[in-house]
Write a protein that holds these residues in place. Structure first.
Motif, PDB file in Angstrom:
ATOM      1  N   ILE A  81      -6.708  15.038  -1.795  1.00  0.00           N
ATOM      2  CA  ILE A  81      -5.265  15.132  -1.973  1.00  0.00           C
ATOM      3  C   ILE A  81      -4.863  16.591  -2.201  1.00  0.00           C
ATOM      4  N   THR A  82      -3.699  16.958  -1.696  1.00  0.00           N
ATOM      5  CA  THR A  82      -3.178  18.320  -1.891  1.00  0.00           C
ATOM      6  C   THR A  82      -2.155  18.312  -3.028  1.00  0.00           C
ATOM      7  N   ASP A  83      -1.694  19.493  -3.409  1.00  0.00           N
ATOM      8  CA  ASP A  83      -0.643  19.564  -4.427  1.00  0.00           C
ATOM      9  C   ASP A  83       0.617  18.851  -3.949  1.00  0.00           C
ATOM     10  N   ALA A  84       0.926  19.003  -2.654  1.00  0.00           N
ATOM     11  CA  ALA A  84       2.089  18.314  -2.095  1.00  0.00           C
ATOM     12  C   ALA A  84       1.904  16.800  -2.149  1.00  0.00           C
ATOM     13  N   GLY A  85       0.652  16.352  -1.955  1.00  0.00           N
ATOM     14  CA  GLY A  85       0.358  14.926  -2.045  1.00  0.00           C
ATOM     15  C   GLY A  85       0.552  14.391  -3.445  1.00  0.00           C
ATOM     16  N   ARG A  86       0.177  15.176  -4.438  1.00  0.00           N
ATOM     17  CA  ARG A  86       0.376  14.756  -5.828  1.00  0.00           C
ATOM     18  C   ARG A  86       1.869  14.646  -6.156  1.00  0.00           C
ATOM     19  N   VAL A  87       2.646  15.611  -5.658  1.00  0.00           N
ATOM     20  CA  VAL A  87       4.098  15.569  -5.878  1.00  0.00           C
ATOM     21  C   VAL A  87       4.705  14.339  -5.199  1.00  0.00           C
ATOM     22  N   GLU A  88       4.274  14.072  -3.954  1.00  0.00           N
ATOM     23  CA  GLU A  88       4.779  12.919  -3.214  1.00  0.00           C
ATOM     24  C   GLU A  88       4.429  11.619  -3.930  1.00  0.00           C
ATOM     25  N   MET A  89       3.213  11.495  -4.417  1.00  0.00           N
ATOM     26  CA  MET A  89       2.773  10.291  -5.107  1.00  0.00           C
ATOM     27  C   MET A  89       3.625  10.033  -6.350  1.00  0.00           C
ATOM     28  N   ALA A  90       3.864  11.061  -7.141  1.00  0.00           N
ATOM     29  CA  ALA A  90       4.640  10.906  -8.368  1.00  0.00           C
ATOM     30  C   ALA A  90       6.101  10.583  -8.058  1.00  0.00           C
ATOM     31  N   ASP A  91       6.672  11.285  -7.074  1.00  0.00           N
ATOM     32  CA  ASP A  91       8.071  11.072  -6.731  1.00  0.00           C
ATOM     33  C   ASP A  91       8.301   9.673  -6.176  1.00  0.00           C
ATOM     34  N   TRP A  92       7.388   9.224  -5.319  1.00  0.00           N
ATOM     35  CA  TRP A  92       7.489   7.896  -4.713  1.00  0.00           C
ATOM     36  C   TRP A  92       7.366   6.812  -5.797  1.00  0.00           C
ATOM     37  N   THR A  93       6.460   7.004  -6.727  1.00  0.00           N
ATOM     38  CA  THR A  93       6.287   6.038  -7.809  1.00  0.00           C
ATOM     39  C   THR A  93       7.544   5.958  -8.671  1.00  0.00           C
ATOM     40  N   ARG A  94       8.138   7.107  -8.960  1.00  0.00           N
ATOM     41  CA  ARG A  94       9.394   7.119  -9.736  1.00  0.00           C
ATOM     42  C   ARG A  94      10.469   6.301  -9.025  1.00  0.00           C
ATOM     43  N   GLU A  95      10.573   6.500  -7.719  1.00  0.00           N
ATOM     44  CA  GLU A  95      11.596   5.781  -6.950  1.00  0.00           C
ATOM     45  C   GLU A  95      11.364   4.276  -6.981  1.00  0.00           C
ATOM     46  N   LEU A  96      10.116   3.859  -6.800  1.00  0.00           N
ATOM     47  CA  LEU A  96       9.802   2.433  -6.790  1.00  0.00           C
ATOM     48  C   LEU A  96      10.103   1.777  -8.134  1.00  0.00           C
ATOM     49  N   LEU A  97       9.874   2.504  -9.212  1.00  0.00           N
ATOM     50  CA  LEU A  97      10.105   1.942 -10.542  1.00  0.00           C
ATOM     51  C   LEU A  97      11.585   1.915 -10.911  1.00  0.00           C
ATOM     52  N   ALA A  98      12.344   2.912 -10.481  1.00  0.00           N
ATOM     53  CA  ALA A  98      13.720   3.064 -10.960  1.00  0.00           C
ATOM     54  C   ALA A  98      14.780   2.482 -10.035  1.00  0.00           C
TER      55      ALA A  98
END
Length: 213
Positions: A81-98
Motif C-alpha cells: 500500500i502507498t501513502d495515497a492508498g492509506r489516505v483513500e482507505m481512511a477516507d472511504w471508511t469515513r464515508e461508509l460509516l457517516a
C-alpha cells in the motif's frame, strides 16, 4: 453524496484493508480476504480481483515492490500500500460509516409488488421467510459467540450489525404476517377479492389509490 472514486469497487477497499498489514501478492490477498470473512461483509467478485489490483496500482494506491516464484508456478507480483492508498482507505471508511446511501434489497423489491399475489399466499411465503431467518439468526449468533471468544469486539462489530439487521427483518416480517393472518391489515378483504375476481394485471396500480369513501 458519495465521493466519485478512482476505483469505485468495494473489493478495492477490502484489498486495502488487508494489504495494509504487509506486502502481498494477489493470491495471498485473496486468501487473507477469505480468511477474514470479507466476502460475507462485501459483495466480492473474485474474478475481478486481478483487474481491481491493476487499477489500484494505476491510481497510485498500490505499488509493486518485487516478485517471487514458487517452483514451476507463474511469477507472483508483490504489492504494498502507498501513502495515497492509506489516505483513500481512511477516507472511504469515513464515508461508509457517516453517509447512509439507498441500498437495493431483494426483499424490498418483492414487497413493492406484493399485490400481485393473494394475501393468503403472502402469509405462507412470509412464514417460510421467517423460518429461514430464524435458522440463519441462530447459526449467526452461535458463530458470533464463538468468534468473540478469540477476537476483540472491535473486529466483529460488522457481524453484530448483520445479526441485528437479520433480527429486525425477522421481527418486521413476523409483524406483517401476523397482521395479515389476524385480518387487521388495511384493505385486506379488497385485496383478497381482487384475486378472487381475477383482476387484470393492468389494474394493479389502482390498488395503491386510497378511496375517500
Amino acid at each position: 453524496m458519495a465521493t466519485k472514486r478512482k476505483v469505485n469497487n468495494l473489493l478495492a477497499l477490502a484489498v486495502l484493508s488487508v494489504i495494509v498489514q504487509r506486502p502481498m501478492h494477489r493470491y495471498e490477498i485473496a486468501a487473507t480476504l477469505r480468511a477474514h470473512g470479507k466476502d460475507r461483509d462485501m459483495d466480492i467478485k473474485w474474478g475481478s480481483l486481478y483487474t481491481v489490483v491493476q487499477n489500484m496500482e494505476k491510481a497510485g494506491f498500490l505499488e509493486v515492490i518485487g516478485s517471487e516464484r514458487d517452483g514451476a508456478r507463474p511469477e507472483r507480483v508483490i504489492y504494498r500500500i502507498t501513502d495515497a492508498g492509506r489516505v483513500e482507505m481512511a477516507d472511504w471508511t469515513r464515508e461508509l460509516l457517516a453517509a447512509p446511501e439507498p441500498e437495493h434489497h431483494r426483499f424490498t423489491a418483492g414487497l413493492s409488488i406484493l399485490a400481485v399475489l393473494p394475501p393468503d399466499e403472502v402469509i405462507e411465503l412470509l412464514g417460510m421467510r421467517i423460518e429461514t431467518l430464524t435458522q440463519v439468526i441462530a447459526t449467526t449468533r452461535a458463530e458470533l459467540d464463538q468468534v468473540k471468544g478469540t477476537l476483540a469486539r472491535l473486529f466483529v462489530v460488522e457481524s453484530e450489525y448483520g445479526l441485528a439487521m437479520l433480527e429486525a427483518e425477522a421481527n418486521w416480517a413476523r409483524s406483517l404476517r401476523d397482521e395479515l393472518a389476524a385480518g387487521t391489515f388495511e384493505g385486506l378483504e379488497s385485496w383478497r377479492q381482487w384475486h378472487v375476481d381475477g383482476m387484470p394485471p393492468e389494474q394493479i396500480p389502482e390498488l395503491g389509490e386510497r378511496s375517500d369513501d
